[in-house]
Design a protein around this motif. Structure first.
Motif, mmCIF file in Angstrom:
data_model
loop_
_atom_site.group_PDB
_atom_site.id
_atom_site.type_symbol
_atom_site.label_atom_id
_atom_site.label_comp_id
_atom_site.label_asym_id
_atom_site.label_seq_id
_atom_site.Cartn_x
_atom_site.Cartn_y
_atom_site.Cartn_z
ATOM 1 N N LEU A 172 0.826 -1.207 0.000
ATOM 2 C CA LEU A 172 0.000 0.000 0.000
ATOM 3 C C LEU A 172 0.855 1.250 0.000
ATOM 4 O O LEU A 172 0.588 2.212 -0.729
ATOM 5 N N LEU A 173 1.897 1.262 0.828
ATOM 6 C CA LEU A 173 2.779 2.423 0.879
ATOM 7 C C LEU A 173 3.487 2.631 -0.459
ATOM 8 O O LEU A 173 3.689 3.775 -0.899
ATOM 9 N N ALA A 174 3.853 1.546 -1.119
ATOM 10 C CA ALA A 174 4.513 1.664 -2.415
ATOM 11 C C ALA A 174 3.577 2.272 -3.461
ATOM 12 O O ALA A 174 3.968 3.133 -4.267
ATOM 13 N N VAL A 209 1.995 7.033 -6.743
ATOM 14 C CA VAL A 209 0.991 8.033 -7.162
ATOM 15 C C VAL A 209 1.485 9.442 -6.865
ATOM 16 O O VAL A 209 1.399 10.352 -7.707
ATOM 17 N N VAL A 210 2.021 9.664 -5.651
ATOM 18 C CA VAL A 210 2.489 10.995 -5.260
ATOM 19 C C VAL A 210 3.639 11.432 -6.157
ATOM 20 O O VAL A 210 3.688 12.583 -6.625
ATOM 21 N N LEU A 211 4.583 10.550 -6.406
ATOM 22 C CA LEU A 211 5.722 10.898 -7.259
ATOM 23 C C LEU A 211 5.273 11.205 -8.684
ATOM 24 O O LEU A 211 5.817 12.108 -9.355
ATOM 25 N N THR A 212 4.272 10.475 -9.165
ATOM 26 C CA THR A 212 3.759 10.736 -10.518
ATOM 27 C C THR A 212 3.136 12.122 -10.609
ATOM 28 O O THR A 212 3.371 12.875 -11.571
ATOM 29 N N LEU A 213 2.327 12.478 -9.613
ATOM 30 C CA LEU A 213 1.684 13.799 -9.612
ATOM 31 C C LEU A 213 2.716 14.914 -9.521
ATOM 32 O O LEU A 213 2.629 15.931 -10.225
ATOM 33 N N LEU A 214 3.700 14.739 -8.657
ATOM 34 C CA LEU A 214 4.737 15.762 -8.517
ATOM 35 C C LEU A 214 5.552 15.886 -9.802
ATOM 36 O O LEU A 214 5.897 17.000 -10.236
ATOM 37 N N GLY A 215 5.855 14.740 -10.411
ATOM 38 C CA GLY A 215 6.613 14.786 -11.656
ATOM 39 C C GLY A 215 5.840 15.474 -12.777
ATOM 40 O O GLY A 215 6.405 16.250 -13.556
ATOM 41 N N ASN A 216 4.535 15.220 -12.846
ATOM 42 C CA ASN A 216 3.713 15.852 -13.874
ATOM 43 C C ASN A 216 3.630 17.361 -13.667
ATOM 44 O O ASN A 216 3.717 18.141 -14.623
ATOM 45 N N ALA A 217 3.476 17.760 -12.390
ATOM 46 C CA ALA A 217 3.426 19.201 -12.090
ATOM 47 C C ALA A 217 4.747 19.877 -12.442
ATOM 48 O O ALA A 217 4.767 20.982 -13.009
#
Length: 409
Positions: free
Chosen positions: A50-52, A57-65
């Motif tokens: 779950l943590l992975a 997801v968080v890294l993907t959103l930050l990378g997209n931003a």
């Protein structure tokens, strides 16, 4: 909102069920690969998974931003839009301050690159029109009308500019197209009606009246409708191209069938129609309609119609008028009409009596003028002078008080 709450409830129930299942039996996981081995519980493995997932997801959103911020094309586009927004605001303020040339430059630039091109082009057209640059104004309005939402407002501005420049026919053509596109648009319909009325195109205005009444209500357009039909009756009765009274009369009767029912009971409308009908040789029909209307509702504008009837015997008309006088003695409108009909019958004494009664009952200026003229024709200059003086005295009371020269001794 209900769906989100339901998902949260489902997630909590699932987590509670998973927690109870893990508490009853934590499970055992053994992973062996060559010399590597991992010995742990099933709960730890689930938690790590779950943590992975959350971390991915968080890294993907930050990378997209970060990519959106740093990517050159999008950054340039955002910068251009920000500049265009500032130009739009500045152009509007310049336009309000009367700096049309500066406003036009700023607004054109905002229309080419901004998020609000429609507003920018409309304002730019206004600025160009203020500078009397018709070609540029029309070009900006064409740009605005290319937007589906701007077709109506751009067309309305074209019509307004055409009216301001003295081209009502051009404005009319534009408004006709817009009225067909938006049959319930009140501003378009009102402007279109005003143009038709200014051009005195009464048939077109009468045809437009049902749509105007649906848009604005029966009461608000009643005066315009009445004016239009009254003018159309007059235009038809005096229409060029008809060399004989019979053709005019038939055309007038056809038009009367198209007059709305509520206007056929309007005394002014009936008086206008029957008056023209009588002048064109339809005296009997005019008299019947006047009688019918007066039976329903008396109005002093209707009896004078009998003065215009020449295809009936004056004696017969006098009988009708005397019948009305028996019901309404002293009515000036009937008395004056009776006097004039008596003149047609060459009944000088009767005419004199009717005019004297009208003058005595209401001090009518018309009655006094007719009486003075009749006395003069009969050779009674003294009475003619007295009647003329009474008329002058009546008119004198309506004149404003102004200094007058003193009589010389």
């Amino acid at each position: 909102m209900k769906k989100v709450a339901l998902l949260i409830v489902i997630a909590l129930v699932a987590a509670l069920a998973l927690g109870r299942w893990m508490a009853s039996d934590s499970g055992y996981v053994l992973v062996i690969r060559d010399d590597f081995s991992l010995d742990t519980t099933l709960g730890f493995v689930v938690l790590a998974a779950l943590l992975a997932v959350v971390a991915i997801v968080v890294l993907t959103l930050l990378g997209n931003a970060a990519w959106n911020v740093l990517e050159p094309v999008r950054a340039t586009r955002r910068w251009k839009k920000a500049v265009a927004a500032r130009r739009l605001r500045s152009g509007l303020l310049q336009l309000v301050d009367g700096e049309q040339e500066k406003a036009e430059r700023l607004l054109v630039a905002a229309g080419e690159d901004g998020d609000w091109p429609l507003l920018a082009w409309l304002l730019a057209a206004e600025a160009a029109q203020e500078q009397e640059n018709v070609e540029a104004s029309q070009r900006y309005l064409e740009n605005a009308s290319s937007d589906r939402r701007g077709q109506l407002v751009a067309g309305l501005m074209k019509a307004r500019f055409a009216l301001d420049d003295g081209y009502p026919e051009q404005a009319r053509q534009e408004l006709k197209v817009l009225a067909d596109l938006a049959p319930r648009n009140k501003r378009i319909l009102r402007t279109y009606a005003e143009v038709l009325e200014s051009q005195k195109d009464w048939p077109a205005l009468c045809a437009l009246m049902p749509r105007l009444k649906r848009a604005f209500g029966e009461g608000k357009e009643s005066r315009r409708e009445r004016r239009a039909w009254l003018a159309l009756l007059q235009e038809t009765a005096r229409k060029p191209g008809f060399n004989d009274a019979d053709s005019r009369r038939e055309e007038l009767r056809k038009l009367w069938k198209d007059v709305p029912v509520h206007l056929k009971n309007d005394p002014a409308m009936v008086a206008r129609y029957t008056g023209f009908l009588a002048q064109l040789g339809g005296g009997k029909g005019a008299l019947n309609l006047v009688r019918e209307q007066l039976t329903q509702q008396w109005d002093d504008r209707l009896p004078p119609v009998l003065e215009a009837i020449d295809d009936m015997s004056p004696d017969d008309l006098l009988q009708v008028l005397e019948g009305w006088l028996a019901e309404r003695p002293g009515n000036a409108a009937v008395l004056i009409t009776a006097g004039r009909v008596a003149l047609k019958a060459r009944l000088w004494g009767k005419a004199q009596g009717f005019f004297e009664a009208a003058a005595n009952s209401s001090q009518s200026a018309t009655a006094l003028a007719e009486l003075s003229r009749l006395y003069q024709a009969l050779g009674d200059t003294s009475k003619a002078q007295k009647a003329f003086e009474r008329r002058l005295q009546q008119l004198d009371g309506e004149l404003p008080a102004l200094p007058m020269p003193e009589k010389s001794l």
